[in-house]
Write an enzyme that holds these catalytic residues in place. Sequence first.
Site: not given
Length: 314
Positions: A84, A99, A164, A221, A253, A255
Site C-alpha cells: 500500500y 495492491w 476499521n 471515537k 491513531a 490502531d
Amino acid sequence: MTRVACIGECMIELRQAQGGLYSRGYGGDTLNTAVYLARLGADVDYITALGDDPLSDEMIAGWIAEGVGTKRVARLPGKLPGLYLIQTDDSGERRFFHWRESAAARSLMELPETDDILNSLASYDVVYLSAITLSIIGENGRGRLMAALKRARLLGTRFAFDTNFRARGWPDLDIARSVYGNAFEAADIVLASTEDLLPLYRGESSATLMAGISSPEVVLKLAEPTCVLRFAGSSQEVKAEPLTKPVVDTTAAGDSFAAAYVAARLAGSDPIDAARAGHRLAGVVVGYPGAIIPRYAMPPKKSPRPANSRKASQ
C-alpha cells in the site's frame, strides 16, 4: 503476563517523502496494534500469512525485534505480501492506495495449518482483529474464524473487534453490515469510530450507532477528540487532553488507541482510564510520520487504578 493474539495482514508500505520519492517500510492496522501492545508490556503473537520472499523475512525480523511473537505466521511458497501507498495532506490526513488482491494473508483461513491456528485462539486472554481482517479472508474464512472465536470465548478468551472500515474491501455495504452485526454480537469489546461507521450507517447519530452495537463494552471515537464509552449498563464521555505537538500524520491513531485501551484493560484499569490511555498514546502517534513512532517517543507507563465499574478480567 497476559497473552494477546492479533489477527490480520501486514503489507509493504510506501510513504510519501520529499521530491516525489517514497520510503519503504511495512504496516497494517492489526500489526500496528500488535507492536504497540508489545511495547506496552503484553505478550502478543501476530497471526497472519506471508510469502517466502526477502521482504517477508524482513517483516518477521522486525516483528521479533519489537517483541511480537511470530510462531503463528504461515509462510507460503511463491506468495508475496500486499502493498500500500500512503499520501498525507498538509493537515496530516492520509489516503491509502492498496495492491493486495493476491497477497498471502488472503489465504490465511484456507491453509493446512489453519485448524491449528484456530484451535490456538483459546490459549490467549484476548484475540484482537479488525473489520479489515474479516474483509480479506472471504465468506468461508469469516465463518471459520467466527466459529473458532465463539469456541474460544466459551473457554474464557475475550474477543476485541475494531471497526476499521475500508469500502474497497467489501463487495457491497449490505454484506459489510451483516458481517459487522455478527462481529458486534460475538465481541466482548468493540472499538469503533464515527469515521468507520457513518459510511455504513449513513445519517445515524452517535447515540443510534452506539445502540446498534450489542457488545457489552463499546468505545465510540467521535469526530472531535472525544470518545463515548458504554459499559456496565451506563455511558460516559472521555475527552482527550490537548495535543502538545502539531499533527503530522494520523496513520495508526486508531490502531495505537486500541493497543493502549486493550493493554490498560488487561492491566486492571477500568474503561475510563483505559480510554484516557488510548487518547494519550494516539495523541503522541499523530505527531510523528508513519504508523510506528520511535521507541523514545512512547509515553511513560502509568500504573492502573483498580477497576471499580467493571472487572477488567470479565
